[in-house]
Design a protein around this motif. Structure first.
Motif, short mmCIF file in Angstrom:
data_model
loop_
_atom_site.label_atom_id
_atom_site.label_comp_id
_atom_site.label_asym_id
_atom_site.label_seq_id
_atom_site.Cartn_x
_atom_site.Cartn_y
_atom_site.Cartn_z
N LEU A 193 30.58 -70.07 -80.33
CA LEU A 193 29.34 -69.37 -79.96
C LEU A 193 29.10 -69.69 -78.49
N ARG A 194 28.99 -68.65 -77.66
CA ARG A 194 28.77 -68.87 -76.22
C ARG A 194 27.57 -68.02 -75.80
N CYS A 195 26.78 -68.56 -74.89
CA CYS A 195 25.54 -67.87 -74.52
C CYS A 195 25.36 -67.78 -73.02
N ASP A 196 25.06 -66.57 -72.53
CA ASP A 196 24.63 -66.38 -71.14
C ASP A 196 23.17 -65.95 -71.19
N ALA A 197 22.40 -66.35 -70.17
CA ALA A 197 20.97 -66.02 -70.18
C ALA A 197 20.60 -65.29 -68.90
N ASN A 198 19.80 -64.22 -69.05
CA ASN A 198 19.24 -63.54 -67.89
C ASN A 198 17.78 -63.94 -67.79
N VAL A 199 17.37 -64.40 -66.60
CA VAL A 199 15.98 -64.87 -66.49
C VAL A 199 15.37 -64.37 -65.18
N SER A 200 14.12 -63.93 -65.27
CA SER A 200 13.39 -63.51 -64.08
C SER A 200 11.91 -63.83 -64.28
N LEU A 201 11.16 -63.82 -63.19
CA LEU A 201 9.71 -64.04 -63.27
C LEU A 201 9.01 -62.81 -62.70
N ARG A 202 7.80 -62.58 -63.16
CA ARG A 202 6.98 -61.51 -62.56
C ARG A 202 5.53 -61.95 -62.65
N PRO A 203 4.70 -61.44 -61.72
CA PRO A 203 3.29 -61.82 -61.76
C PRO A 203 2.71 -61.44 -63.12
N LYS A 204 1.83 -62.29 -63.64
CA LYS A 204 1.21 -61.99 -64.94
C LYS A 204 0.55 -60.62 -64.90
N GLY A 205 0.75 -59.82 -65.94
CA GLY A 205 0.13 -58.50 -66.00
C GLY A 205 1.02 -57.41 -65.42
N SER A 206 2.05 -57.78 -64.67
CA SER A 206 2.93 -56.77 -64.08
C SER A 206 3.83 -56.18 -65.16
N THR A 207 4.22 -54.90 -64.98
CA THR A 207 5.12 -54.29 -65.96
C THR A 207 6.50 -54.08 -65.35
N VAL A 208 6.65 -54.43 -64.08
CA VAL A 208 7.94 -54.27 -63.39
C VAL A 208 8.70 -55.59 -63.48
N PHE A 209 9.98 -55.52 -63.76
CA PHE A 209 10.76 -56.75 -63.84
C PHE A 209 11.05 -57.31 -62.44
N GLY A 210 11.07 -58.63 -62.32
CA GLY A 210 11.48 -59.28 -61.08
C GLY A 210 13.00 -59.31 -60.98
N ASN A 211 13.53 -59.77 -59.85
CA ASN A 211 14.99 -59.90 -59.70
C ASN A 211 15.49 -60.94 -60.69
N LYS A 212 16.60 -60.59 -61.37
CA LYS A 212 17.05 -61.55 -62.40
C LYS A 212 18.28 -62.33 -61.97
N VAL A 213 18.38 -63.50 -62.56
CA VAL A 213 19.52 -64.38 -62.33
C VAL A 213 20.22 -64.56 -63.67
N GLU A 214 21.57 -64.51 -63.65
CA GLU A 214 22.32 -64.74 -64.88
C GLU A 214 22.83 -66.17 -64.90
N LEU A 215 22.56 -66.88 -65.98
CA LEU A 215 22.99 -68.28 -66.10
C LEU A 215 24.19 -68.38 -67.03
N LYS A 216 25.19 -69.17 -66.58
CA LYS A 216 26.40 -69.35 -67.39
C LYS A 216 26.70 -70.84 -67.57
N ASN A 217 27.73 -71.10 -68.39
CA ASN A 217 28.28 -72.46 -68.53
C ASN A 217 27.34 -73.44 -69.23
N MET A 218 26.62 -72.98 -70.23
CA MET A 218 25.77 -73.90 -70.99
C MET A 218 26.46 -74.17 -72.33
N ASN A 219 26.65 -75.45 -72.63
CA ASN A 219 27.49 -75.80 -73.79
C ASN A 219 26.75 -76.31 -75.01
#
Ligand SMILES: [Zn+2]
Length: 477
Positions: A193-219
Protein backbone atom coordinates in the motif's frame (compact mmCIF):
# COMPACT_ATOMS: atom_id res chain seq x y z
CA UNK A 1 -1.92 24.84 13.62
CA UNK A 2 -3.14 27.76 11.57
CA UNK A 3 -6.75 28.80 11.79
CA UNK A 4 -6.99 31.53 9.15
CA UNK A 5 -6.57 28.97 6.33
CA UNK A 6 -8.56 25.94 5.32
CA UNK A 7 -6.56 22.79 4.60
CA UNK A 8 -7.44 20.83 1.43
CA UNK A 9 -6.05 17.31 1.07
CA UNK A 10 -6.60 14.60 -1.53
CA UNK A 11 -4.95 11.18 -1.39
CA UNK A 12 -3.80 8.86 -4.17
CA UNK A 13 -3.33 5.34 -2.92
CA UNK A 14 -1.75 2.45 -4.85
CA UNK A 15 -2.56 -1.03 -3.61
CA UNK A 16 -0.99 -4.28 -4.86
CA UNK A 17 -3.61 -6.96 -5.49
CA UNK A 18 -3.25 -10.43 -3.95
CA UNK A 19 -3.34 -12.52 -7.12
CA UNK A 20 -1.45 -15.70 -7.98
CA UNK A 21 0.15 -14.22 -11.11
CA UNK A 22 0.99 -10.83 -12.61
CA UNK A 23 -1.49 -8.66 -14.54
CA UNK A 24 -0.55 -9.64 -18.10
CA UNK A 25 1.65 -12.76 -17.79
CA UNK A 26 1.94 -16.00 -15.82
CA UNK A 27 4.89 -14.86 -13.65
CA UNK A 28 4.16 -15.39 -9.94
CA UNK A 29 2.97 -12.37 -8.00
CA UNK A 30 4.98 -13.19 -4.90
CA UNK A 31 7.74 -11.45 -3.01
CA UNK A 32 11.24 -12.87 -3.46
CA UNK A 33 14.72 -11.57 -2.65
CA UNK A 34 16.25 -13.02 -5.83
CA UNK A 35 16.21 -10.11 -8.29
CA UNK A 36 14.66 -10.64 -11.75
CA UNK A 37 13.66 -14.23 -10.99
CA UNK A 38 9.93 -13.65 -11.60
CA UNK A 39 10.18 -12.23 -15.11
CA UNK A 40 9.36 -13.23 -18.68
CA UNK A 41 9.22 -11.76 -22.19
CA UNK A 42 5.92 -9.99 -21.43
CA UNK A 43 6.81 -8.20 -18.19
CA UNK A 44 10.31 -7.41 -19.52
CA UNK A 45 8.71 -5.77 -22.57
CA UNK A 46 10.38 -7.85 -25.29
CA UNK A 47 9.30 -6.81 -28.79
CA UNK A 48 6.47 -8.97 -30.07
CA UNK A 49 5.49 -10.41 -26.66
CA UNK A 50 1.73 -10.09 -26.18
CA UNK A 51 -0.02 -9.30 -22.88
CA UNK A 52 -2.95 -11.46 -21.72
CA UNK A 53 -5.28 -10.07 -19.04
CA UNK A 54 -5.45 -11.85 -15.66
CA UNK A 55 -9.15 -12.32 -14.83
CA UNK A 56 -8.45 -12.71 -11.09
CA UNK A 57 -7.00 -9.17 -11.02
CA UNK A 58 -10.17 -7.79 -12.67
CA UNK A 59 -12.27 -9.64 -10.08
CA UNK A 60 -10.24 -8.17 -7.16
CA UNK A 61 -10.40 -4.65 -8.66
CA UNK A 62 -14.16 -5.08 -9.05
CA UNK A 63 -14.49 -6.23 -5.42
CA UNK A 64 -12.42 -3.23 -4.24
CA UNK A 65 -14.53 -0.80 -6.30
CA UNK A 66 -17.76 -2.21 -4.89
CA UNK A 67 -16.38 -2.20 -1.33
CA UNK A 68 -15.66 1.52 -1.85
CA UNK A 69 -19.26 2.16 -3.01
CA UNK A 70 -18.24 2.92 -6.61
CA UNK A 71 -20.29 2.83 -9.76
CA UNK A 72 -18.91 0.12 -12.06
CA UNK A 73 -18.13 0.63 -15.75
CA UNK A 74 -19.43 -2.48 -17.54
CA UNK A 75 -17.21 -1.54 -20.47
CA UNK A 76 -13.69 -0.25 -19.79
CA UNK A 77 -10.27 -0.79 -21.37
CA UNK A 78 -6.55 -0.26 -20.93
CA UNK A 79 -4.48 2.69 -22.12
CA UNK A 80 -0.77 3.19 -22.63
CA UNK A 81 0.72 5.89 -20.46
CA UNK A 82 3.96 6.79 -22.20
CA UNK A 83 7.05 7.87 -20.33
CA UNK A 84 10.69 6.86 -20.25
CA UNK A 85 12.29 5.59 -17.10
CA UNK A 86 14.46 2.49 -16.55
CA UNK A 87 11.93 0.83 -14.24
CA UNK A 88 9.35 0.69 -17.06
CA UNK A 89 10.80 -1.65 -19.72
CA UNK A 90 8.21 -1.08 -22.47
CA UNK A 91 8.53 2.70 -22.38
CA UNK A 92 4.89 2.89 -21.29
CA UNK A 93 2.75 1.72 -18.39
CA UNK A 94 -0.52 -0.09 -19.05
CA UNK A 95 -3.21 1.70 -17.04
CA UNK A 96 -6.84 2.79 -17.25
CA UNK A 97 -6.69 6.46 -18.13
CA UNK A 98 -9.89 7.32 -19.97
CA UNK A 99 -12.43 4.99 -18.30
CA UNK A 100 -11.69 3.68 -14.78
CA UNK A 101 -13.33 0.45 -13.65
CA UNK A 102 -14.86 2.19 -10.60
CA UNK A 103 -15.94 5.83 -10.12
CA UNK A 104 -18.03 8.12 -7.87
CA UNK A 105 -17.57 6.07 -4.70
CA UNK A 106 -17.09 7.11 -1.10
CA UNK A 107 -15.62 6.05 2.21
CA UNK A 108 -17.11 7.00 5.55
CA UNK A 109 -14.73 8.21 8.27
CA UNK A 110 -14.96 10.29 11.45
CA UNK A 111 -13.97 13.96 11.23
CA UNK A 112 -11.85 15.61 13.94
CA UNK A 113 -14.92 16.12 16.14
CA UNK A 114 -15.90 12.44 15.87
CA UNK A 115 -18.88 13.08 13.57
CA UNK A 116 -19.37 10.80 10.53
CA UNK A 117 -18.11 12.24 7.24
CA UNK A 118 -18.17 10.92 3.68
CA UNK A 119 -14.97 11.23 1.65
CA UNK A 120 -15.73 10.97 -2.06
CA UNK A 121 -13.63 8.62 -4.15
CA UNK A 122 -13.22 9.89 -7.70
CA UNK A 123 -11.89 6.74 -9.30
CA UNK A 124 -10.55 3.24 -8.81
CA UNK A 125 -8.59 1.90 -11.78
CA UNK A 126 -6.49 -1.13 -12.61
CA UNK A 127 -2.87 -0.83 -13.79
CA UNK A 128 0.50 -2.56 -13.76
CA UNK A 129 3.28 -1.79 -11.30
CA UNK A 130 6.76 -0.67 -12.40
CA UNK A 131 10.05 -2.38 -11.54
CA UNK A 132 12.29 -1.22 -8.74
CA UNK A 133 15.55 0.71 -8.99
CA UNK A 134 18.21 -0.45 -6.55
CA UNK A 135 20.82 2.23 -5.97
CA UNK A 136 24.31 0.94 -5.14
CA UNK A 137 26.76 2.65 -2.80
CA UNK A 138 29.27 3.45 -5.56
CA UNK A 139 26.77 5.55 -7.52
CA UNK A 140 25.69 2.62 -9.69
CA UNK A 141 22.04 1.59 -10.08
CA UNK A 142 20.43 -1.74 -10.98
CA UNK A 143 16.84 -2.63 -11.89
CA UNK A 144 14.79 -5.48 -10.40
CA UNK A 145 11.78 -6.28 -12.63
CA UNK A 146 10.10 -8.74 -10.25
CA UNK A 147 7.56 -6.04 -9.41
CA UNK A 148 7.03 -5.00 -13.06
CA UNK A 149 3.56 -6.10 -14.15
CA UNK A 150 2.23 -6.77 -10.64
CA UNK A 151 -1.47 -5.78 -10.60
CA UNK A 152 -2.27 -2.53 -8.80
CA UNK A 153 -5.36 -0.51 -8.19
CA UNK A 154 -5.07 3.24 -7.84
CA UNK A 155 -7.68 4.82 -5.56
CA UNK A 156 -8.02 8.58 -5.95
CA UNK A 157 -9.99 10.55 -3.37
CA UNK A 158 -11.63 13.90 -4.09
CA UNK A 159 -10.03 16.83 -2.18
CA UNK A 160 -12.45 16.31 0.73
CA UNK A 161 -9.99 15.75 3.57
CA UNK A 162 -9.46 18.74 5.87
CA UNK A 163 -6.72 17.67 8.30
CA UNK A 164 -3.81 15.26 8.78
CA UNK A 165 -5.94 13.32 11.32
CA UNK A 166 -8.80 12.85 8.83
CA UNK A 167 -6.24 11.67 6.26
CA UNK A 168 -4.84 9.07 8.64
CA UNK A 169 -8.33 7.79 9.50
CA UNK A 170 -9.19 7.60 5.80
CA UNK A 171 -6.11 5.42 5.20
CA UNK A 172 -6.85 3.20 8.21
CA UNK A 173 -10.43 2.71 7.06
CA UNK A 174 -9.34 2.02 3.48
CA UNK A 175 -6.80 -0.55 4.64
CA UNK A 176 -9.28 -2.28 6.90
CA UNK A 177 -11.90 -2.54 4.12
CA UNK A 178 -9.45 -3.81 1.49
CA UNK A 179 -8.08 -6.39 3.93
CA UNK A 180 -11.59 -7.54 4.85
CA UNK A 181 -12.41 -7.89 1.14
CA UNK A 182 -9.18 -9.92 0.69
CA UNK A 183 -8.12 -7.61 -2.13
CA UNK A 184 -4.67 -6.87 -0.69
CA UNK A 185 -2.65 -7.40 2.48
CA UNK A 186 -2.09 -3.59 2.51
CA UNK A 187 1.32 -3.76 4.21
CA UNK A 188 2.64 -0.23 3.88
CA UNK A 189 6.08 -1.20 5.20
CA UNK A 190 6.39 -3.80 2.39
CA UNK A 191 5.07 -1.43 -0.26
CA UNK A 192 1.79 -3.24 -0.97
CA UNK A 193 0.00 0.00 0.00
CA UNK A 194 1.60 3.28 -1.08
CA UNK A 195 0.21 6.77 -0.62
CA UNK A 196 0.86 10.16 -2.22
CA UNK A 197 -0.85 13.25 -0.81
CA UNK A 198 -1.89 16.49 -2.49
CA UNK A 199 -2.15 19.38 -0.07
CA UNK A 200 -2.97 23.07 -0.41
CA UNK A 201 -4.28 25.90 1.75
CA UNK A 202 -6.84 28.58 0.98
CA UNK A 203 -8.29 31.45 2.98
CA UNK A 204 -11.27 30.32 5.06
CA UNK A 205 -14.49 30.77 3.09
CA UNK A 206 -12.75 30.75 -0.29
CA UNK A 207 -14.02 28.37 -2.96
CA UNK A 208 -10.90 28.56 -5.15
CA UNK A 209 -8.15 26.03 -4.53
CA UNK A 210 -4.67 27.25 -3.59
CA UNK A 211 -1.50 25.99 -5.31
CA UNK A 212 -1.00 22.37 -4.38
CA UNK A 213 2.06 20.40 -3.42
CA UNK A 214 2.34 16.64 -3.96
CA UNK A 215 4.01 14.71 -1.14
CA UNK A 216 5.79 11.40 -1.74
CA UNK A 217 7.95 8.84 0.06
CA UNK A 218 5.87 8.31 3.20
CA UNK A 219 6.27 4.78 4.55
CA UNK A 220 3.68 4.62 7.31
CA UNK A 221 0.34 6.19 8.22
CA UNK A 222 2.17 8.08 10.97
CA UNK A 223 4.59 9.45 8.35
CA UNK A 224 1.67 10.62 6.18
CA UNK A 225 0.22 12.49 9.15
CA UNK A 226 3.59 14.01 10.13
CA UNK A 227 4.43 15.02 6.55
CA UNK A 228 1.04 16.74 6.16
CA UNK A 229 1.42 18.58 9.47
CA UNK A 230 4.85 19.83 8.47
CA UNK A 231 3.73 20.82 4.97
CA UNK A 232 0.62 22.68 6.20
CA UNK A 233 2.76 24.76 8.55
CA UNK A 234 5.34 25.43 5.81
CA UNK A 235 2.68 26.63 3.36
CA UNK A 236 0.96 28.73 6.04
CA UNK A 237 4.21 30.57 6.75
CA UNK A 238 4.71 31.29 3.03
CA UNK A 239 1.14 32.63 2.71
CA UNK A 240 1.44 34.73 5.87
CA UNK A 241 4.48 36.44 4.37
CA UNK A 242 2.29 37.32 1.37
CA UNK A 243 4.25 34.98 -0.92
CA UNK A 244 3.00 32.24 -3.26
CA UNK A 245 3.34 28.50 -2.71
CA UNK A 246 5.24 26.97 -5.64
CA UNK A 247 3.38 23.97 -7.12
CA UNK A 248 5.86 21.13 -6.73
CA UNK A 249 6.51 17.54 -5.79
CA UNK A 250 8.21 17.17 -2.42
CA UNK A 251 9.46 14.11 -0.60
CA UNK A 252 9.19 13.38 3.12
CA UNK A 253 12.54 12.93 4.85
CA UNK A 254 11.82 10.57 7.74
CA UNK A 255 15.17 11.23 9.50
CA UNK A 256 14.98 15.02 9.39
CA UNK A 257 11.13 15.12 9.68
CA UNK A 258 10.86 17.71 6.87
CA UNK A 259 9.58 17.81 3.28
CA UNK A 260 12.19 18.48 0.58
CA UNK A 261 11.52 19.80 -2.95
CA UNK A 262 12.08 17.22 -5.70
CA UNK A 263 10.77 19.04 -8.78
CA UNK A 264 8.53 21.96 -9.69
CA UNK A 265 5.26 21.35 -11.52
CA UNK A 266 4.58 24.22 -13.88
CA UNK A 267 2.35 22.15 -16.12
CA UNK A 268 0.91 18.66 -16.07
CA UNK A 269 3.12 16.00 -17.67
CA UNK A 270 1.79 14.91 -21.07
CA UNK A 271 1.76 11.11 -21.09
CA UNK A 272 0.31 10.93 -24.64
CA UNK A 273 -2.21 8.32 -23.48
CA UNK A 274 -4.04 6.17 -26.02
CA UNK A 275 -5.94 2.85 -25.84
CA UNK A 276 -3.65 -0.19 -25.88
CA UNK A 277 -4.24 -1.87 -29.26
CA UNK A 278 -2.98 -5.24 -27.98
CA UNK A 279 -5.54 -5.76 -25.22
CA UNK A 280 -9.23 -6.56 -25.49
CA UNK A 281 -11.55 -4.30 -23.47
CA UNK A 282 -12.82 -5.39 -20.05
CA UNK A 283 -16.47 -6.38 -20.48
CA UNK A 284 -18.57 -7.12 -17.41
CA UNK A 285 -22.23 -8.09 -17.22
CA UNK A 286 -24.66 -6.63 -14.69
CA UNK A 287 -25.04 -10.19 -13.35
CA UNK A 288 -21.29 -10.49 -12.68
CA UNK A 289 -21.27 -7.16 -10.84
CA UNK A 290 -24.27 -8.23 -8.74
CA UNK A 291 -22.62 -11.55 -7.87
CA UNK A 292 -19.47 -9.72 -6.73
CA UNK A 293 -21.57 -7.32 -4.66
CA UNK A 294 -23.35 -10.21 -2.93
CA UNK A 295 -20.00 -11.87 -2.20
CA UNK A 296 -18.71 -8.84 -0.25
CA UNK A 297 -17.99 -9.66 3.41
CA UNK A 298 -19.57 -7.91 6.37
CA UNK A 299 -17.31 -4.85 6.86
CA UNK A 300 -15.86 -3.64 10.18
CA UNK A 301 -18.34 -0.81 10.82
CA UNK A 302 -21.41 -3.06 10.33
CA UNK A 303 -19.78 -5.87 12.29
CA UNK A 304 -18.96 -3.55 15.18
CA UNK A 305 -22.60 -2.40 15.46
CA UNK A 306 -23.78 -6.00 15.30
CA UNK A 307 -21.40 -7.09 18.10
CA UNK A 308 -22.75 -4.30 20.29
CA UNK A 309 -26.40 -5.09 19.55
CA UNK A 310 -26.24 -8.88 19.37
CA UNK A 311 -23.63 -9.71 22.02
CA UNK A 312 -24.03 -6.67 24.27
CA UNK A 313 -20.33 -5.82 24.00
CA UNK A 314 -19.02 -2.32 24.83
CA UNK A 315 -18.01 -0.16 21.83
CA UNK A 316 -14.35 -0.50 22.76
CA UNK A 317 -14.42 -4.32 22.73
CA UNK A 318 -16.45 -4.42 19.50
CA UNK A 319 -13.93 -2.06 17.86
CA UNK A 320 -10.89 -4.14 18.88
CA UNK A 321 -12.49 -7.45 17.87
CA UNK A 322 -13.53 -6.21 14.42
CA UNK A 323 -10.35 -4.27 13.58
CA UNK A 324 -9.18 -7.11 11.36
CA UNK A 325 -11.21 -9.80 9.63
CA UNK A 326 -8.92 -12.48 11.09
CA UNK A 327 -9.63 -11.38 14.67
CA UNK A 328 -13.39 -11.09 14.06
CA UNK A 329 -13.50 -14.58 12.54
CA UNK A 330 -11.49 -16.03 15.44
CA UNK A 331 -13.89 -14.44 17.92
CA UNK A 332 -16.94 -15.78 16.08
CA UNK A 333 -15.44 -19.27 15.80
CA UNK A 334 -14.85 -19.28 19.60
CA UNK A 335 -18.34 -17.98 20.24
CA UNK A 336 -19.87 -21.01 18.50
CA UNK A 337 -18.25 -23.19 21.18
CA UNK A 338 -18.42 -20.90 24.18
CA UNK A 339 -21.31 -18.50 24.64
CA UNK A 340 -20.12 -15.86 27.09
CA UNK A 341 -19.15 -13.02 24.69
CA UNK A 342 -17.78 -10.62 27.32
CA UNK A 343 -15.56 -13.17 29.06
CA UNK A 344 -14.30 -14.33 25.66
CA UNK A 345 -13.67 -10.75 24.59
CA UNK A 346 -11.62 -10.05 27.75
CA UNK A 347 -9.39 -13.06 27.16
CA UNK A 348 -8.95 -12.33 23.44
CA UNK A 349 -8.12 -8.64 23.95
CA UNK A 350 -5.82 -9.44 26.89
CA UNK A 351 -3.57 -12.50 27.10
CA UNK A 352 -4.43 -13.95 23.67
CA UNK A 353 -3.53 -10.73 21.79
CA UNK A 354 -0.35 -10.32 23.86
CA UNK A 355 0.80 -13.84 22.90
CA UNK A 356 -0.09 -13.23 19.23
CA UNK A 357 1.91 -10.01 19.14
CA UNK A 358 4.89 -11.56 20.90
CA UNK A 359 4.97 -14.44 18.43
CA UNK A 360 4.10 -12.30 15.38
CA UNK A 361 1.14 -14.55 14.53
CA UNK A 362 -2.27 -13.99 12.96
CA UNK A 363 -5.24 -15.29 15.02
CA UNK A 364 -5.75 -18.19 12.58
CA UNK A 365 -2.12 -19.30 13.10
CA UNK A 366 -2.36 -19.36 16.91
CA UNK A 367 -1.63 -22.70 18.64
CA UNK A 368 -4.59 -21.83 20.87
CA UNK A 369 -7.34 -22.75 18.41
CA UNK A 370 -10.96 -21.68 19.04
CA UNK A 371 -11.62 -25.21 20.38
CA UNK A 372 -8.73 -24.87 22.86
CA UNK A 373 -9.86 -21.36 23.88
CA UNK A 374 -13.37 -22.67 24.57
CA UNK A 375 -12.01 -25.66 26.52
CA UNK A 376 -9.82 -23.39 28.64
CA UNK A 377 -12.63 -20.99 29.53
CA UNK A 378 -14.98 -23.88 30.34
CA UNK A 379 -12.41 -25.20 32.83
CA UNK A 380 -12.49 -21.84 34.60
CA UNK A 381 -16.31 -21.83 34.66
CA UNK A 382 -16.39 -25.34 36.12
CA UNK A 383 -13.88 -24.19 38.73
CA UNK A 384 -11.41 -26.83 37.61
CA UNK A 385 -8.73 -24.13 37.37
CA UNK A 386 -8.50 -20.52 38.53
CA UNK A 387 -8.15 -17.54 36.21
CA UNK A 388 -4.54 -17.20 37.29
CA UNK A 389 -3.72 -20.80 36.36
CA UNK A 390 -5.61 -20.31 33.06
CA UNK A 391 -3.16 -17.55 32.14
CA UNK A 392 -0.24 -19.94 32.72
CA UNK A 393 -1.96 -22.68 30.72
CA UNK A 394 -2.56 -20.29 27.81
CA UNK A 395 1.15 -19.36 27.76
CA UNK A 396 2.04 -23.07 27.73
CA UNK A 397 -0.36 -23.80 24.84
CA UNK A 398 1.39 -21.06 22.84
CA UNK A 399 4.82 -22.46 23.78
CA UNK A 400 4.12 -26.18 23.22
CA UNK A 401 1.04 -26.49 21.03
CA UNK A 402 -0.42 -28.99 23.53
CA UNK A 403 -4.13 -28.86 24.43
CA UNK A 404 -5.17 -27.05 27.64
CA UNK A 405 -6.48 -30.34 29.10
CA UNK A 406 -3.18 -32.12 28.42
CA UNK A 407 -1.30 -29.34 30.20
CA UNK A 408 -3.66 -29.11 33.17
CA UNK A 409 -3.68 -32.89 33.72
CA UNK A 410 -0.01 -33.43 32.89
CA UNK A 411 1.19 -30.78 35.32
CA UNK A 412 -1.30 -31.41 38.09
CA UNK A 413 -2.83 -27.95 37.84
CA UNK A 414 -6.38 -28.95 38.73
CA UNK A 415 -7.85 -26.73 41.39
CA UNK A 416 -7.93 -28.12 44.95
CA UNK A 417 -11.60 -28.34 45.90
CA UNK A 418 -11.14 -31.05 48.52
CA UNK A 419 -12.38 -29.35 51.69
CA UNK A 420 -10.38 -31.43 54.23
CA UNK A 421 -7.13 -30.84 52.32
CA UNK A 422 -7.75 -27.10 52.28
CA UNK A 423 -8.87 -26.98 55.93
CA UNK A 424 -5.48 -28.32 56.96
CA UNK A 425 -3.70 -25.56 55.06
CA UNK A 426 -6.06 -22.91 56.42
CA UNK A 427 -5.27 -24.05 60.00
CA UNK A 428 -1.55 -23.83 59.26
CA UNK A 429 -1.85 -20.31 57.85
CA UNK A 430 -3.91 -19.16 60.87
CA UNK A 431 -1.31 -20.58 63.24
CA UNK A 432 1.58 -18.95 61.38
CA UNK A 433 0.03 -15.44 61.24
CA UNK A 434 -1.27 -14.48 64.69
CA UNK A 435 -0.91 -10.72 64.00
CA UNK A 436 -3.16 -10.81 60.94
CA UNK A 437 -5.67 -13.01 62.76
CA UNK A 438 -5.67 -10.51 65.62
CA UNK A 439 -6.25 -7.49 63.37
CA UNK A 440 -9.03 -9.31 61.46
CA UNK A 441 -10.80 -10.09 64.73
CA UNK A 442 -10.47 -6.46 65.81
CA UNK A 443 -12.46 -5.40 62.73
CA UNK A 444 -9.78 -4.87 60.05
CA UNK A 445 -11.44 -7.00 57.35
CA UNK A 446 -8.57 -6.30 54.94
CA UNK A 447 -6.46 -8.81 56.86
CA UNK A 448 -8.62 -11.61 55.43
CA UNK A 449 -7.30 -10.89 51.95
CA UNK A 450 -3.75 -11.35 53.17
CA UNK A 451 -4.60 -14.69 54.77
CA UNK A 452 -6.36 -15.90 51.60
CA UNK A 453 -3.22 -14.89 49.67
CA UNK A 454 -1.09 -17.01 52.01
CA UNK A 455 -3.23 -20.09 51.40
CA UNK A 456 -3.19 -19.49 47.62
CA UNK A 457 0.60 -19.19 47.74
CA UNK A 458 0.92 -22.43 49.70
CA UNK A 459 -1.02 -24.21 46.93
CA UNK A 460 0.78 -22.42 44.07
CA UNK A 461 -2.53 -20.84 43.02
CA UNK A 462 -4.38 -24.15 42.78
CA UNK A 463 -6.79 -23.64 45.67
CA UNK A 464 -10.35 -22.58 44.89
CA UNK A 465 -10.29 -18.97 46.16
CA UNK A 466 -14.03 -18.86 47.03
CA UNK A 467 -13.68 -21.97 49.14
CA UNK A 468 -10.56 -20.65 50.90
CA UNK A 469 -12.42 -17.41 51.67
CA UNK A 470 -15.35 -19.30 53.13
CA UNK A 471 -13.20 -21.65 55.27
CA UNK A 472 -11.10 -18.78 56.65
CA UNK A 473 -14.12 -16.64 57.52
CA UNK A 474 -15.74 -19.56 59.35
CA UNK A 475 -12.64 -20.46 61.33
CA UNK A 476 -11.95 -16.86 62.38
CA UNK A 477 -15.46 -16.20 63.71
ZN1 LIG B 1 6.15 -12.06 -16.70
Amino acid sequence: MVMEYEVVIGLEVHVELMTKSKLFCACPNRFTTEANSHTCEVCLGFPGALPLLNREAVQKALTASLALNCEIALHSYFDRKNYFYPDIPKGYQISQYFIPLGSSGFLEIEDDSGAPKKIRIGRVHLEEDAGKLVHGGAGDSAVDYNRAGVPLIEIVSEPDLRSPGESRRYLEQLKSILQYAEVSDCKMEEGSLRCDANVSLRPKGSTVFGNKVELKNMNSFKAVEKALEYEIERQAQILRRGETVIPQTRRWDEDKQVTIAMRDKYQATDYRCFPDPELAPIELTAGEVEAARRALPEFPAQRKSRYMAEYGLPAYDAGVLTATRGMAEYFEACLKLYDDPKSLSNWIMGDFSAHLNAAGLEPQEAPLTPAYMAALLQMIDKQLISGKIAKEVMAKVFATGKSPREIVEGEGLLQITDQSELEKLVDEVIAANPDSVQSYRSGKTKALGFLVGQVMQATKGKANPQLVNKLLAEKLK
